[in-house]
Design a protein around this motif. Structure first.
Motif, PDB file in Angstrom:
ATOM      1  N   ILE A  13       0.798  -1.224  -0.170  1.00 19.43           N
ATOM      2  CA  ILE A  13       0.161  -0.092  -0.148  1.00 19.43           C
ATOM      3  C   ILE A  13       1.025   1.382   0.170  1.00 19.43           C
ATOM      4  N   TYR A  14       2.218   1.138   0.493  1.00 22.42           N
ATOM      5  CA  TYR A  14       2.559   3.089   0.569  1.00 22.42           C
ATOM      6  C   TYR A  14       4.089   2.494  -0.353  1.00 22.42           C
ATOM      7  N   SER A  15       4.031   1.916  -1.340  1.00 21.76           N
ATOM      8  CA  SER A  15       4.701   1.618  -2.806  1.00 21.76           C
ATOM      9  C   SER A  15       4.766   2.514  -3.960  1.00 21.76           C
ATOM     10  N   ASP A  16       2.894   2.740  -3.654  1.00 22.07           N
ATOM     11  CA  ASP A  16       2.342   3.363  -4.717  1.00 22.07           C
ATOM     12  C   ASP A  16       0.716   4.030  -4.024  1.00 22.07           C
ATOM     13  N   GLU A  17       0.729   5.706  -4.316  1.00 18.62           N
ATOM     14  CA  GLU A  17      -0.315   6.095  -4.490  1.00 18.62           C
ATOM     15  C   GLU A  17      -1.739   5.569  -4.410  1.00 18.62           C
ATOM     16  N   ALA A  18      -1.212   4.370  -6.471  1.00 15.75           N
ATOM     17  CA  ALA A  18      -2.376   4.537  -6.264  1.00 15.75           C
ATOM     18  C   ALA A  18      -2.961   2.432  -5.868  1.00 15.75           C
ATOM     19  N   ASN A  19      -2.314   2.141  -5.205  1.00 16.53           N
ATOM     20  CA  ASN A  19      -2.086   1.084  -4.123  1.00 16.53           C
ATOM     21  C   ASN A  19      -2.458   0.805  -3.519  1.00 16.53           C
ATOM     22  N   PHE A  20      -2.565   2.421  -2.867  1.00 17.44           N
ATOM     23  CA  PHE A  20      -3.192   2.659  -1.607  1.00 17.44           C
ATOM     24  C   PHE A  20      -4.642   2.126  -1.501  1.00 17.44           C
ATOM     25  N   TRP A  21      -5.001   3.033  -2.723  1.00 21.58           N
ATOM     26  CA  TRP A  21      -5.966   4.051  -3.095  1.00 21.58           C
ATOM     27  C   TRP A  21      -6.986   2.835  -3.638  1.00 21.58           C
ATOM     28  N   GLU A  22      -6.454   1.789  -4.320  1.00 22.56           N
ATOM     29  CA  GLU A  22      -7.251  -0.052  -4.580  1.00 22.56           C
ATOM     30  C   GLU A  22      -7.647  -0.663  -3.573  1.00 22.56           C
ATOM     31  N   ASP A  23      -5.869  -0.434  -2.790  1.00 23.22           N
ATOM     32  CA  ASP A  23      -6.312  -1.532  -1.141  1.00 23.22           C
ATOM     33  C   ASP A  23      -8.118  -0.832  -0.761  1.00 23.22           C
ATOM     34  N   TYR A  24      -7.625   0.026  -0.296  1.00 24.20           N
ATOM     35  CA  TYR A  24      -8.503   1.359   0.358  1.00 24.20           C
ATOM     36  C   TYR A  24      -9.898   1.103  -0.118  1.00 24.20           C
ATOM     37  N   ASP A  25     -10.017   1.010  -1.744  1.00 24.18           N
ATOM     38  CA  ASP A  25     -11.461   0.906  -2.211  1.00 24.18           C
ATOM     39  C   ASP A  25     -12.358  -0.077  -1.979  1.00 24.18           C
ATOM     40  N   ILE A  26     -11.188  -1.457  -1.971  1.00 23.82           N
ATOM     41  CA  ILE A  26     -11.582  -2.448  -1.289  1.00 23.82           C
ATOM     42  C   ILE A  26     -12.171  -2.891  -0.329  1.00 23.82           C
ATOM     43  N   MET A  27     -11.918  -1.918   0.653  1.00 24.98           N
ATOM     44  CA  MET A  27     -12.778  -2.171   2.437  1.00 24.98           C
ATOM     45  C   MET A  27     -13.458  -1.466   2.116  1.00 24.98           C
ATOM     46  N   ASP A  28     -13.206   0.052   1.416  1.00 27.20           N
ATOM     47  CA  ASP A  28     -14.226   0.962   1.482  1.00 27.20           C
ATOM     48  C   ASP A  28     -15.950   0.260   1.094  1.00 27.20           C
ATOM     49  N   ALA A  29     -15.952  -0.519  -0.222  1.00 29.90           N
ATOM     50  CA  ALA A  29     -16.516  -1.478  -0.689  1.00 29.90           C
ATOM     51  C   ALA A  29     -17.654  -2.699   0.012  1.00 29.90           C
ATOM     52  N   ASP A  30     -16.305  -3.201   1.183  1.00 34.97           N
ATOM     53  CA  ASP A  30     -16.657  -3.722   1.873  1.00 34.97           C
ATOM     54  C   ASP A  30     -17.447  -2.794   3.214  1.00 34.97           C
TER      55      ASP A  30
END
Length: 103
Positions: A13-30
């Motif tokens: 998640i901290y290697s790239d902003e896009a990775n962070f938000w992708e991971d965030y969005d998965i949890m947000d959908a849940d």
């Protein structure tokens, strides 16, 4: 309720902003599927001023994007012990009380 990312995988998640938000969005959908609402709060894994991100300035960029998404973020600076094996409700409560410096 605060979103804390789906994986909590610092390297990813901290290697790239896009990775962070992708991971965030998965949890947000849940969260939205379970509650009917999107989270309005964010707690960055490792804290908002963490040094686990190898990419220079990533926390500044993530905090900026959080604001643009209408999110408020906060830190949790108490070690409850919930990441340890064999914890009990009582031990978590005692750890939290001890770190709160309650009089």
């Amino acid at each position: 309720m605060a979103n804390h990312t789906a994986s909590h995988d610092y390297d990813y998640i901290y290697s790239d902003e896009a990775n962070f938000w992708e991971d965030y969005d998965i949890m947000d959908a849940d969260i939205e599927a379970q509650t009917g609402q999107k989270a309005k709060y964010l707690r960055f894994p490792g804290g908002s001023s963490n040094t686990v991100g190898e990419k220079e300035g990533i926390m500044t960029e993530l905090a900026k994007e959080a604001g643009e998404r209408g999110l408020r973020y906060f830190d949790w600076t108490i070690t409850s012990g919930d990441a340890e094996y064999g914890y009990t409700e009582e031990s978590l409560l005692e750890n939290i009380k001890g770190e709160l410096e309650l009089d």
